[in-house]
Motif scaffolding. Structure first.
Motif, PDB file in Angstrom:
ATOM      1  N   MET A  99       0.830  -1.197   0.000  1.00  0.00           N
ATOM      2  CA  MET A  99       0.000   0.000   0.000  1.00  0.00           C
ATOM      3  C   MET A  99       0.866   1.250   0.000  1.00  0.00           C
ATOM      4  N   PRO A 100       0.380   2.336  -0.582  1.00  0.00           N
ATOM      5  CA  PRO A 100       1.065   3.621  -0.399  1.00  0.00           C
ATOM      6  C   PRO A 100       1.059   4.015   1.078  1.00  0.00           C
ATOM      7  N   VAL A 101       2.083   4.759   1.496  1.00  0.00           N
ATOM      8  CA  VAL A 101       2.255   5.073   2.913  1.00  0.00           C
ATOM      9  C   VAL A 101       1.081   5.889   3.452  1.00  0.00           C
ATOM     10  N   GLY A 102       0.600   6.862   2.695  1.00  0.00           N
ATOM     11  CA  GLY A 102      -0.495   7.704   3.173  1.00  0.00           C
ATOM     12  C   GLY A 102      -1.771   6.920   3.390  1.00  0.00           C
ATOM     13  N   GLU A 103      -2.131   6.072   2.431  1.00  0.00           N
ATOM     14  CA  GLU A 103      -3.355   5.284   2.549  1.00  0.00           C
ATOM     15  C   GLU A 103      -3.239   4.268   3.691  1.00  0.00           C
ATOM     16  N   PHE A 104      -2.054   3.658   3.831  1.00  0.00           N
ATOM     17  CA  PHE A 104      -1.841   2.729   4.932  1.00  0.00           C
ATOM     18  C   PHE A 104      -2.045   3.425   6.274  1.00  0.00           C
ATOM     19  N   THR A 105      -1.472   4.617   6.414  1.00  0.00           N
ATOM     20  CA  THR A 105      -1.596   5.358   7.665  1.00  0.00           C
ATOM     21  C   THR A 105      -3.046   5.711   7.954  1.00  0.00           C
ATOM     22  N   ALA A 106      -3.802   6.045   6.920  1.00  0.00           N
ATOM     23  CA  ALA A 106      -5.216   6.357   7.123  1.00  0.00           C
ATOM     24  C   ALA A 106      -5.960   5.169   7.702  1.00  0.00           C
ATOM     25  N   VAL A 107      -5.652   3.965   7.222  1.00  0.00           N
ATOM     26  CA  VAL A 107      -6.299   2.765   7.754  1.00  0.00           C
ATOM     27  C   VAL A 107      -5.915   2.563   9.216  1.00  0.00           C
ATOM     28  N   VAL A 108      -4.653   2.827   9.556  1.00  0.00           N
ATOM     29  CA  VAL A 108      -4.216   2.698  10.949  1.00  0.00           C
ATOM     30  C   VAL A 108      -5.043   3.613  11.854  1.00  0.00           C
ATOM     31  N   MET A 109      -5.480   4.738  11.318  1.00  0.00           N
ATOM     32  CA  MET A 109      -6.194   5.717  12.125  1.00  0.00           C
ATOM     33  C   MET A 109      -7.611   5.289  12.520  1.00  0.00           C
ATOM     34  N   ILE A 110      -8.081   4.149  12.012  1.00  0.00           N
ATOM     35  CA  ILE A 110      -9.383   3.668  12.482  1.00  0.00           C
ATOM     36  C   ILE A 110      -9.222   2.844  13.761  1.00  0.00           C
ATOM     37  N   THR A 111      -7.996   2.728  14.276  1.00  0.00           N
ATOM     38  CA  THR A 111      -7.770   1.939  15.485  1.00  0.00           C
ATOM     39  C   THR A 111      -8.625   2.394  16.663  1.00  0.00           C
ATOM     40  N   PRO A 112      -8.731   3.718  16.958  1.00  0.00           N
ATOM     41  CA  PRO A 112      -9.605   4.110  18.077  1.00  0.00           C
ATOM     42  C   PRO A 112     -11.056   3.655  17.885  1.00  0.00           C
ATOM     43  N   LEU A 113     -11.522   3.649  16.641  1.00  0.00           N
ATOM     44  CA  LEU A 113     -12.872   3.166  16.383  1.00  0.00           C
ATOM     45  C   LEU A 113     -12.946   1.660  16.585  1.00  0.00           C
ATOM     46  N   ALA A 156      -3.874  -9.405   0.554  1.00  0.00           N
ATOM     47  CA  ALA A 156      -3.120  -8.258   1.060  1.00  0.00           C
ATOM     48  C   ALA A 156      -4.039  -7.173   1.614  1.00  0.00           C
ATOM     49  N   SER A 157      -5.277  -7.097   1.097  1.00  0.00           N
ATOM     50  CA  SER A 157      -6.200  -6.082   1.590  1.00  0.00           C
ATOM     51  C   SER A 157      -6.668  -6.368   3.007  1.00  0.00           C
ATOM     52  N   LEU A 158      -6.502  -7.616   3.483  1.00  0.00           N
ATOM     53  CA  LEU A 158      -6.914  -7.970   4.839  1.00  0.00           C
ATOM     54  C   LEU A 158      -5.839  -7.661   5.874  1.00  0.00           C
ATOM     55  N   LEU A 159      -4.589  -7.530   5.446  1.00  0.00           N
ATOM     56  CA  LEU A 159      -3.488  -7.336   6.384  1.00  0.00           C
ATOM     57  C   LEU A 159      -3.651  -6.072   7.233  1.00  0.00           C
ATOM     58  N   PRO A 160      -3.900  -4.890   6.626  1.00  0.00           N
ATOM     59  CA  PRO A 160      -4.018  -3.698   7.479  1.00  0.00           C
ATOM     60  C   PRO A 160      -5.217  -3.760   8.413  1.00  0.00           C
ATOM     61  N   LEU A 161      -6.303  -4.414   7.992  1.00  0.00           N
ATOM     62  CA  LEU A 161      -7.462  -4.523   8.874  1.00  0.00           C
ATOM     63  C   LEU A 161      -7.161  -5.463  10.040  1.00  0.00           C
ATOM     64  N   ALA A 162      -6.444  -6.565   9.775  1.00  0.00           N
ATOM     65  CA  ALA A 162      -6.023  -7.451  10.858  1.00  0.00           C
ATOM     66  C   ALA A 162      -5.076  -6.715  11.805  1.00  0.00           C
ATOM     67  N   MET A 163      -4.214  -5.884  11.251  1.00  0.00           N
ATOM     68  CA  MET A 163      -3.298  -5.110  12.076  1.00  0.00           C
ATOM     69  C   MET A 163      -4.058  -4.150  12.991  1.00  0.00           C
ATOM     70  N   VAL A 164      -5.089  -3.499  12.442  1.00  0.00           N
ATOM     71  CA  VAL A 164      -5.868  -2.543  13.234  1.00  0.00           C
ATOM     72  C   VAL A 164      -6.540  -3.236  14.412  1.00  0.00           C
ATOM     73  N   LEU A 165      -7.127  -4.400  14.188  1.00  0.00           N
ATOM     74  CA  LEU A 165      -7.786  -5.125  15.275  1.00  0.00           C
ATOM     75  C   LEU A 165      -6.774  -5.561  16.331  1.00  0.00           C
ATOM     76  N   THR A 166      -5.596  -6.013  15.903  1.00  0.00           N
ATOM     77  CA  THR A 166      -4.554  -6.390  16.860  1.00  0.00           C
ATOM     78  C   THR A 166      -4.073  -5.175  17.646  1.00  0.00           C
ATOM     79  N   TYR A 167      -3.916  -4.062  16.947  1.00  0.00           N
ATOM     80  CA  TYR A 167      -3.469  -2.828  17.606  1.00  0.00           C
ATOM     81  C   TYR A 167      -4.515  -2.327  18.594  1.00  0.00           C
ATOM     82  N   ALA A 168      -5.796  -2.537  18.283  1.00  0.00           N
ATOM     83  CA  ALA A 168      -6.857  -2.143  19.204  1.00  0.00           C
ATOM     84  C   ALA A 168      -6.761  -2.939  20.501  1.00  0.00           C
TER      85      ALA A 168
END
Length: 299
Positions: A99-113, A156-168
């Motif tokens: 993923m591009p860095v900006g888009e990846f970071t945006a997905v990370v930002m849903i962690t509080p949600l 690959a599209s599932l990786l950042p979402l799995a990361m967000v749930l783990t980070y939560a």
């Protein structure tokens, strides 16, 4: 009362500056990982990131704190917290390769949600309808960012979402441990748990570092991760989370800037719409949390 207010305002302002500096460090970290991932296995970058943190925190804090740095009431939680963050790093380091860095970071930002979602599903916390709508909106924005139009295909599209749930889960555990644990002790154990676990498996993928530039990038990954997390500790020691949370989204701007400088990438209309939706939902949720924290309420 009249004395504490002038002191509190500069402390909060300094906390905000520390937080914004931390988000810049994390954007540089993700960009360096994306660059270095073309030359060495991602696991080597993960190993450098945690070894650097473990050695740096030990060298700086152990002479100051002595054995107090090692004291913890929950050694198993410290190990679990280190394992969770190591998993987050592995998933994020792989995700940013696709993923591009900006888009990846945006997905990370849903962690509080995502924290709100997990707290409602597994901790039985009460969540209002508006919060549920914000959670759905944030995940909808993430789907716009990682959808086929964003160039992320298949698994690959599932990786950042799995990361967000783990980070939560990591953040929920961190919030509970912060009631009794010293922040620097947590920082110390997180670094060593990650370093030791990564050391156990990195020989399986180890390869010669091709040149000094790659070595420098690996060291930059470790430095930015260590400094970024230390700045977060300084920030949250000076200002409440309700004050700092909206400024976390500065990382998206830094990440988009780094992506443009390093790779010449600019997000498309669909990705920008997803990013805007994530920011809108996240900032609104932060505002609701700030109001809830300041309004008097009976238990």
């Amino acid at each position: 009362m009249t004395v504490s207010r002038p002191q509190a305002a500069p402390a909060a302002a300094l906390g905000i500056l520390f937080l914004i500096a931390a988000t810049a460090c994390f954007a540089i970290l993700d960009t360096a990982v994306k660059v270095v991932g073309a030359f060495v296995p991602v696991l080597m970058a993960v190993w450098f990131r945690y070894l650097f943190q473990a050695v740096a925190v030990t060298a700086v804090m152990l002479p100051v704190r002595g054995r107090r740095l090692l004291h913890t009431q929950h050694p198993r939680w410290q190990a679990l917290r280190g394992l969770l963050l190591l998993t987050v790093s592995g998933l994020s380091f792989v995700s940013v390769q696709y993923m591009p860095v900006g888009e990846f970071t945006a997905v990370v930002m849903i962690t509080p949600l995502a924290v709100t979602l997990l707290a409602a599903l597994f901790l039985r916390e009460q969540v209002s309808l508006l919060r549920w709508l914000l959670v759905l909106g944030g995940f909808g924005g993430a789907l716009l960012v990682v959808g086929p139009g964003a160039g992320v295909l298949g698994w690959a599209s599932l990786l950042p979402l799995a990361m967000v749930l783990t980070y939560a889960w990591f953040q929920i555990l961190t919030a509970r441990m912060a009631r009794t644990e010293d922040p620097m002790t947590m920082h110390f154990y997180t670094g060593w748990v990650g370093a030791l676990l990564a050391t156990a498996v990195v020989p399986l993928v180890w390869q010669a570092i091709p040149d000094l530039q790659t070595l420098g990038l690996l060291c930059l990954v470790g430095l930015m991760g260590t400094v970024g997390h230390f700045l977060l500790i300084l920030a949250f020691a000076r200002a409440p989370a309700s004050t700092l949370s909206p400024y976390l989204y500065a990382q998206i701007g830094f990440a988009m800037l780094c992506g443009w400088v390093a790779f010449g990438h600019v997000p498309g209309p669909t990705e920008l719409a997803g990013i805007a939706l994530i920011v809108a939902c996240g900032v609104t949720a932060s505002w609701i949390n700030a109001r809830a924290a300041t309004s008097p309420r009976s238990a």
